[in-house]
Design an enzyme around this catalytic site. Structure first.
Site, PDB file in Angstrom:
ATOM      1  N   LYS A  84     -15.034 -41.036  38.066  1.00  0.00           N
ATOM      2  CA  LYS A  84     -15.969 -40.191  37.321  1.00  0.00           C
ATOM      3  C   LYS A  84     -17.252 -40.980  37.091  1.00  0.00           C
ATOM      4  CE  LYS A  84     -14.820 -37.062  33.546  1.00  0.00           C
ATOM      5  NZ  LYS A  84     -14.242 -37.054  32.211  1.00  0.00           N
TER       6      LYS A  84
HETATM    7  C1  E4P Z   1     -14.362 -33.847  30.718  1.00  0.00           C
HETATM    8  O1  E4P Z   1     -13.952 -34.423  31.697  1.00  0.00           O
HETATM    9  C2  E4P Z   1     -14.616 -34.469  29.421  1.00  0.00           C
HETATM   10  O2  E4P Z   1     -13.665 -35.472  29.221  1.00  0.00           O
HETATM   11  C3  E4P Z   1     -14.472 -33.535  28.241  1.00  0.00           C
HETATM   12  O3  E4P Z   1     -14.175 -32.218  28.637  1.00  0.00           O
HETATM   13  C4  E4P Z   1     -15.521 -33.685  27.189  1.00  0.00           C
HETATM   14  O4  E4P Z   1     -15.298 -32.737  26.179  1.00  0.00           O
HETATM   15  P1  E4P Z   1     -15.885 -32.844  24.699  1.00  0.00           P
HETATM   16  O5  E4P Z   1     -17.224 -32.181  24.692  1.00  0.00           O
HETATM   17  O6  E4P Z   1     -14.891 -32.113  23.869  1.00  0.00           O
HETATM   18  O7  E4P Z   1     -15.966 -34.316  24.373  1.00  0.00           O
END
Ligand code: E4P
Length: 228
Positions: A84
């Site tokens: 990522k």
């Molecule tokens: C996605 O890969 C992220 O880890 C995640 O969905 C972030 O979400 P949040 O806005 O609840 O931190």
């Protein structure tokens, strides 16, 4: 549409994996930081043993060389690891370079369709629009999914999948699916909310009480005959 779990908590992953619905897991540095004392590599390897599908592990370098170095290291942990990277110029360069090595990337922190298009053109395996964080600032996160889906659909060379992220409630999952997302990554809390309905609970209660009442009125002989 496929469902991933958005967590680095192994007990949550074990629980949802037992339901047979999980196709992958996404983690991020904030989620990993919540798991005090957990080793990053051990956590990712353990998750890969629990869920047979893409597992996102996020690079924390801010330059392309660092992201590529981290990405190569993560990819060596397990073939299902997806690297990522954030949607920045350095992130796109890292995606293009890692793709040459056959390493798949999830371009994260996507908040507009330009970012999604460029990430796809760089060779992203998935792009992650954060719909909950857009809703938080009064923009429609689902509209973004719809735009990205329309753009990807009319360009047959794009194979990048849309992973709806920052999911806050079960309605987000359904809206993402209808808007064209291929995957939604959800906290366990959202999956549990989506699975529950008061009429399901009430229906179970009524079926069981009717059944118990019937059993209570039956003579021992009839009850024995019925069980054969
Ligand atoms: C996605 O890969 C992220 O880890 C995640 O969905 C972030 O979400 P949040 O806005 O609840 O931190």
């Amino acid at each position: 549409m496929k469902i991933y779990l958005d967590t680095a908590n192994l007990n949550e992953i074990r629980e949802a994996a037992r339901w047979g619905i999980l196709s992958g897991v996404t983690t991020n540095p904030s989620l990993l930081a919540k798991e005090e004392g957990a080793d990053f590599q051990d956590t990712i390897r353990t998750i890969a043993g629990l869920v047979d599908g893409p597992i996102s592990a996020e690079a924390v370098s801010e330059d392309a060389d660092g992201m590529v170095r981290e990405g190569r290291e993560f990819a060596a942990w397990h073939p299902n690891v997806i690297v990522k990277v954030p949607c920045t110029a350095a992130g796109l360069e890292a995606v293009a370079r890692l793709k040459e090595d056959g390493i798949r990337c999830n371009v994260t922190l996507i908040f507009n369709a330009n970012q999604a298009l460029m990430a796809a053109l760089a060779g992203a395996f998935v792009v992650s629009p954060f719909i909950g964080r857009l809703d938080d600032i009064s923009q429609d996160g689902t509209d973004l999914i719809r735009e990205i889906a329309a753009i990807f659909e009319q360009d047959h060379d794009i194979e990048t999948q849309i992973l709806a992220a920052s999911i806050r409630h079960p309605r987000h999952v359904i809206e993402s699916a209808l808007a064209g997302a291929h995957i939604a990554t959800c906290p366990l809390r959202v999956l549990k909310q989506g699975l529950t309905h008061p009429l399901t609970d009430r229906g179970i209660e009524r079926f069981l009480s009717d059944w118990r009442a019937r059993e209570a009125t039956r003579t021992p002989a009839a009850a024995g005959a019925g069980s054969e």
